[in-house]
Design a protein around this motif. Structure first.
Motif, PDB file in Angstrom:
ATOM      1  N   MET A 253       0.869  -1.177   0.000  1.00 55.57           N
ATOM      2  CA  MET A 253       0.000   0.000   0.000  1.00 55.57           C
ATOM      3  C   MET A 253       0.904   1.223   0.000  1.00 55.57           C
ATOM      4  SD  MET A 253      -3.056  -0.431   2.616  1.00 55.57           S
ATOM      5  CE  MET A 253      -4.262  -1.689   2.403  1.00 55.57           C
ATOM      6  N   ALA A 254       0.588   2.195  -0.847  1.00 50.93           N
ATOM      7  CA  ALA A 254       1.445   3.381  -0.924  1.00 50.93           C
ATOM      8  C   ALA A 254       1.132   4.328   0.223  1.00 50.93           C
ATOM      9  CB  ALA A 254       1.218   4.082  -2.258  1.00 50.93           C
ATOM     10  N   ASN A 255       2.168   4.909   0.805  1.00 54.20           N
ATOM     11  CA  ASN A 255       1.984   5.935   1.826  1.00 54.20           C
ATOM     12  C   ASN A 255       2.173   7.318   1.205  1.00 54.20           C
ATOM     13  OD1 ASN A 255       1.726   7.321   4.237  1.00 54.20           O
ATOM     14  ND2 ASN A 255       3.874   7.045   4.797  1.00 54.20           N
ATOM     15  N   GLU A 256       3.384   7.600   0.732  1.00 51.67           N
ATOM     16  CA  GLU A 256       3.603   8.910   0.114  1.00 51.67           C
ATOM     17  C   GLU A 256       4.785   8.858  -0.828  1.00 51.67           C
ATOM     18  OE1 GLU A 256       4.297  11.717   3.245  1.00 51.67           O
ATOM     19  OE2 GLU A 256       6.128  10.742   3.903  1.00 51.67           O
ATOM     20  N   MET A 257       4.903   9.899  -1.635  1.00 48.99           N
ATOM     21  CA  MET A 257       6.044   9.966  -2.545  1.00 48.99           C
ATOM     22  C   MET A 257       6.839  11.233  -2.295  1.00 48.99           C
ATOM     23  SD  MET A 257       4.104  10.710  -6.119  1.00 48.99           S
ATOM     24  CE  MET A 257       4.140  12.346  -6.821  1.00 48.99           C
ATOM     25  N   ALA A 258       8.098  11.199  -2.672  1.00 48.17           N
ATOM     26  CA  ALA A 258       8.957  12.386  -2.546  1.00 48.17           C
ATOM     27  C   ALA A 258       9.609  12.626  -3.902  1.00 48.17           C
ATOM     28  CB  ALA A 258      10.018  12.160  -1.478  1.00 48.17           C
ATOM     29  N   PRO A 259       9.506  13.863  -4.421  1.00 49.28           N
ATOM     30  CA  PRO A 259       9.996  14.139  -5.784  1.00 49.28           C
ATOM     31  C   PRO A 259      11.473  14.488  -5.788  1.00 49.28           C
ATOM     32  CG  PRO A 259       8.964  16.100  -4.898  1.00 49.28           C
ATOM     33  CD  PRO A 259       8.907  15.067  -3.808  1.00 49.28           C
ATOM     34  N   ARG A 260      12.279  13.592  -5.222  1.00 48.45           N
ATOM     35  CA  ARG A 260      13.694  13.922  -5.016  1.00 48.45           C
ATOM     36  C   ARG A 260      14.450  12.686  -4.554  1.00 48.45           C
ATOM     37  NH1 ARG A 260      13.587  13.561   0.372  1.00 48.45           N
ATOM     38  NH2 ARG A 260      11.731  14.338   1.433  1.00 48.45           N
ATOM     39  N   VAL A 261      15.778  12.885  -4.455  1.00 52.54           N
ATOM     40  CA  VAL A 261      16.603  11.875  -3.786  1.00 52.54           C
ATOM     41  C   VAL A 261      16.119  11.769  -2.344  1.00 52.54           C
ATOM     42  CG1 VAL A 261      18.644  12.083  -5.242  1.00 52.54           C
ATOM     43  CG2 VAL A 261      18.327  13.690  -3.342  1.00 52.54           C
ATOM     44  N   HIS A 262      16.346  10.596  -1.734  1.00 53.01           N
ATOM     45  CA  HIS A 262      15.660  10.319  -0.461  1.00 53.01           C
ATOM     46  C   HIS A 262      16.605   9.658   0.529  1.00 53.01           C
ATOM     47  CE1 HIS A 262      12.481   8.311   2.041  1.00 53.01           C
ATOM     48  NE2 HIS A 262      11.870   9.469   1.799  1.00 53.01           N
ATOM     49  N   ASN A 263      16.328   9.908   1.807  1.00 54.49           N
ATOM     50  CA  ASN A 263      17.153   9.338   2.884  1.00 54.49           C
ATOM     51  C   ASN A 263      17.221   7.801   2.779  1.00 54.49           C
ATOM     52  OD1 ASN A 263      17.225  10.132   6.479  1.00 54.49           O
ATOM     53  ND2 ASN A 263      18.593   8.916   5.254  1.00 54.49           N
ATOM     54  N   SER A 264      16.143   7.169   2.343  1.00 50.74           N
ATOM     55  CA  SER A 264      16.161   5.696   2.257  1.00 50.74           C
ATOM     56  C   SER A 264      16.961   5.209   1.044  1.00 50.74           C
ATOM     57  CB  SER A 264      14.737   5.140   2.218  1.00 50.74           C
ATOM     58  OG  SER A 264      14.105   5.459   0.998  1.00 50.74           O
ATOM     59  N   GLY A 265      17.572   6.148   0.312  1.00 47.30           N
ATOM     60  CA  GLY A 265      18.424   5.771  -0.815  1.00 47.30           C
ATOM     61  C   GLY A 265      19.886   6.132  -0.596  1.00 47.30           C
ATOM     62  N   HIS A 266      20.230   6.571   0.620  1.00 48.00           N
ATOM     63  CA  HIS A 266      21.636   6.939   0.868  1.00 48.00           C
ATOM     64  C   HIS A 266      22.568   5.728   0.773  1.00 48.00           C
ATOM     65  CE1 HIS A 266      20.093  10.761   1.630  1.00 48.00           C
ATOM     66  NE2 HIS A 266      20.429  10.973   2.879  1.00 48.00           N
ATOM     67  N   TRP A 267      22.004   4.541   0.996  1.00 46.58           N
ATOM     68  CA  TRP A 267      22.812   3.318   0.886  1.00 46.58           C
ATOM     69  C   TRP A 267      23.438   3.174  -0.499  1.00 46.58           C
ATOM     70  CZ3 TRP A 267      21.690  -0.371  -2.818  1.00 46.58           C
ATOM     71  CH2 TRP A 267      20.432  -0.266  -3.420  1.00 46.58           C
ATOM     72  N   THR A 268      22.825   3.810  -1.513  1.00 49.96           N
ATOM     73  CA  THR A 268      23.293   3.631  -2.894  1.00 49.96           C
ATOM     74  C   THR A 268      24.664   4.264  -3.126  1.00 49.96           C
ATOM     75  OG1 THR A 268      22.162   5.642  -3.664  1.00 49.96           O
ATOM     76  CG2 THR A 268      20.927   3.558  -3.815  1.00 49.96           C
ATOM     77  N   ILE A 269      25.125   5.123  -2.200  1.00 48.23           N
ATOM     78  CA  ILE A 269      26.417   5.801  -2.457  1.00 48.23           C
ATOM     79  C   ILE A 269      27.534   4.760  -2.613  1.00 48.23           C
ATOM     80  CG2 ILE A 269      28.140   7.430  -1.599  1.00 48.23           C
ATOM     81  CD1 ILE A 269      25.897   8.949  -0.193  1.00 48.23           C
ATOM     82  N   GLU A 270      27.630   3.836  -1.664  1.00 52.54           N
ATOM     83  CA  GLU A 270      28.603   2.747  -1.845  1.00 52.54           C
ATOM     84  C   GLU A 270      27.930   1.433  -2.217  1.00 52.54           C
ATOM     85  OE1 GLU A 270      28.770   4.519   1.127  1.00 52.54           O
ATOM     86  OE2 GLU A 270      30.510   5.764   0.650  1.00 52.54           O
ATOM     87  N   GLY A 271      26.610   1.324  -1.977  1.00 55.17           N
ATOM     88  CA  GLY A 271      25.930   0.036  -2.103  1.00 55.17           C
ATOM     89  C   GLY A 271      25.358  -0.257  -3.468  1.00 55.17           C
ATOM     90  N   ALA A 272      25.400   0.710  -4.386  1.00 53.13           N
ATOM     91  CA  ALA A 272      24.880   0.467  -5.735  1.00 53.13           C
ATOM     92  C   ALA A 272      25.935   0.892  -6.757  1.00 53.13           C
ATOM     93  CB  ALA A 272      23.588   1.243  -5.966  1.00 53.13           C
ATOM     94  N   MET A 273      25.806   0.376  -7.960  1.00 53.02           N
ATOM     95  CA  MET A 273      26.794   0.691  -9.004  1.00 53.02           C
ATOM     96  C   MET A 273      26.795   2.187  -9.318  1.00 53.02           C
ATOM     97  SD  MET A 273      28.265  -2.105  -9.776  1.00 53.02           S
ATOM     98  CE  MET A 273      29.030  -1.878 -11.368  1.00 53.02           C
ATOM     99  N   THR A 274      25.615   2.804  -9.273  1.00 46.66           N
ATOM    100  CA  THR A 274      25.504   4.254  -9.476  1.00 46.66           C
ATOM    101  C   THR A 274      24.617   4.775  -8.354  1.00 46.66           C
ATOM    102  OG1 THR A 274      25.418   3.778 -11.846  1.00 46.66           O
ATOM    103  CG2 THR A 274      24.949   6.053 -11.179  1.00 46.66           C
ATOM    104  N   SER A 275      25.026   5.814  -7.657  1.00 45.55           N
ATOM    105  CA  SER A 275      24.222   6.301  -6.533  1.00 45.55           C
ATOM    106  C   SER A 275      22.977   7.022  -7.028  1.00 45.55           C
ATOM    107  CB  SER A 275      25.044   7.253  -5.658  1.00 45.55           C
ATOM    108  OG  SER A 275      25.125   8.522  -6.288  1.00 45.55           O
ATOM    109  N   GLN A 276      21.996   7.148  -6.122  1.00 49.56           N
ATOM    110  CA  GLN A 276      20.798   7.919  -6.478  1.00 49.56           C
ATOM    111  C   GLN A 276      21.170   9.358  -6.838  1.00 49.56           C
ATOM    112  OE1 GLN A 276      17.963   8.723  -3.337  1.00 49.56           O
ATOM    113  NE2 GLN A 276      19.505   9.168  -1.799  1.00 49.56           N
ATOM    114  N   GLY A 290      22.658   5.594 -15.129  1.00 51.35           N
ATOM    115  CA  GLY A 290      23.687   4.632 -14.711  1.00 51.35           C
ATOM    116  C   GLY A 290      23.059   3.364 -14.157  1.00 51.35           C
ATOM    117  N   ASN A 291      23.895   2.323 -14.076  1.00 51.00           N
ATOM    118  CA  ASN A 291      23.491   1.006 -13.570  1.00 51.00           C
ATOM    119  C   ASN A 291      23.010   1.112 -12.112  1.00 51.00           C
ATOM    120  OD1 ASN A 291      23.475  -1.623 -12.638  1.00 51.00           O
ATOM    121  ND2 ASN A 291      25.474  -2.162 -13.482  1.00 51.00           N
TER     122      ASN A 291
END
Ligand code: AMP
Length: 372
Positions: A253-276, A290-291
């Motif tokens: 169920m959707a709660n809300e959306m944010a039209p931007r980079v998000h705190n729950s995506g900070h892991w992508t800095i080292e944890g993903a091939m390309t950061s958010q 990017g990947n």
């Protein structure tokens, strides 16, 4: 290329950090009078008289927070490309408009109604069935401007405590966990989805995000991708979009959306091939995306209120520290630590170890720890 960023907080700071290797420059525009990006050039303009100055210096405009006047973004759009579009801002600033759009696109939400006084709040609580959550339609974030009603009799008190002329009343969701999906859409319409994160909040603030979310069934990721893709295409969106969801025994169920980079995506800095952050800069600049694959297993721990024993965290070989150069204050986001591991067992052990050096950090509670 010079990118103009509306807002000048830590999200802007991390956008710039990701953009410099791509030879982008940044100019921040701050209306709060309290910028913290600490990087690039910042135009501080609480009176709103220097927009022309900002515009003359930038090639493209984006934003890093959504509580800015839509008229400002619309005015800017007459002169320079603004990504994401001002309509995305408009939708996110109003929970009623947001939930209406979700409904139109077939994205499931908790049952909801609108109330504009204590009596209609009571009636909504009765008809939806308690418990319900009442939230101010505008200006709410991190659980502020909200009240949970365990019975319709609590309507008067809840109305007073929220203190807003219009609220959305939602059925309280018995969720298994909170999750989010982050996606990015390029100027050419290409879309990429990060693996979903499992998010733990404490006192209304995000504390831990684990990605990829443990034990996530593939159809749940597929459903979330379908929902966020519908939003991206409907809004003709360019950049990173985040959708926060509840996972229940019957699905999402959707709660809300944010039209931007998000705190729950900070892991992508080292944890993903390309950061958010890099992917947002790529999208806004009109480059290919990017990947978005994960490099391994990650957990992001927010540093809230006090910095803790930074020196000890720096000694941990598996921890990546990100500080926002902000002063300590209760409830304030000061930085985060990304912890990486090869197995979830190892991740739990490392996260607990790291959290010991962060005073006030709540116990690491997640689907991983619940299993004992
Ligand atoms: P929000 O400001 O809408 O993100 O809400 C803040 C937090 O309140 C969410 O992260 C949830 O933990 C909780 N919450 C919000 N809406 C509901 C709901 N309808 N049912 C249960 N919990 C909710």
């Amino acid at each position: 290329m010079k990118i103009g960023v509306l807002g000048a907080g830590q999200l802007g700071r991390m956008l710039a950090l990701a953009g410099y290797p791509l030879a982008k420059d940044f100019v921040f525009y701050d209306m709060s009078g309290n910028p913290s990006a600490g990087i690039g050039e910042t135009i501080v303009d609480p009176e709103g008289t220097r927009l022309g100055d900002f515009l003359s210096q930038v090639d493209r405009v984006t934003y890093e927070f959504e509580h800015l006047p839509v008229e400002v973004a619309s005015e800017l759009e007459k002169h320079k490309p603004v990504h994401p579009c001002p309509r995305a801002l408009e939708v996110c600033q109003n929970r009623e408009a947001e939930k209406t759009l979700f409904g139109q696109l077939g994205i499931p939400t908790p049952k909801w109604q609108v109330a504009d006084n204590a009596a209609t709040l009571k009636a909504a609580a009765k008809s939806l069935g308690c418990p319900v959550v009442a939230k101010s339609i505008t200006e709410g974030y991190d659980g502020k401007g909200q009240a949970v009603l365990r019975s319709p009799e609590e309507a008067e008190q809840a109305w007073q405590s929220i203190g807003h002329p219009r609220v959305i009343v939602e059925k309280f969701v018995d969720f298994r966990r909170e999750v989010s999906i982050i996606a990015v859409r390029g100027e050419d319409g290409d879309v990429a989805f990060y693996p979903m994160a499992e998010n733990t909040h404490h006192e209304g603030i995000l504390r831990y995000s684990i990605a990829p979310a443990p034990d996530l069934q593939p159809h749940i990721q597929a459903d979330a991708e379908g929902y966020i893709k519908a939003l991206l295409n409907e809004l003709n969106y360019v950049g990173v979009l985040t959708l926060e969801l509840f996972e229940t025994k019957d699905g999402l169920m959707a709660n809300e959306m944010a039209p931007r980079v998000h705190n729950s995506g900070h892991w992508t800095i080292e944890g993903a091939m390309t950061s958010q952050f890099e992917n947002h800069v790529r999208a806004v600049s009109g480059h290919p995306l990017g990947n978005v694959s994960a490099r391994g297993l990650s957990c992001m721990i927010n540093i809230i209120g006090e910095h803790g024993d930074i020196e000890r965290i720096l000694e941990l070989p598996y921890a990546h520290l990100h500080l926002y150069n902000k002063g300590e204050r209760p409830g304030r986001k000061l930085g985060h630590v990304n912890v990486l591991a090869d197995s979830y067992e190892e991740l739990v052990w490392r996260v607990k170890n790291c959290a010991e050096f962060l005073p006030g950090c709540p116990d690491f509670i997640s689907s991983l720890t619940a299993k004992g």
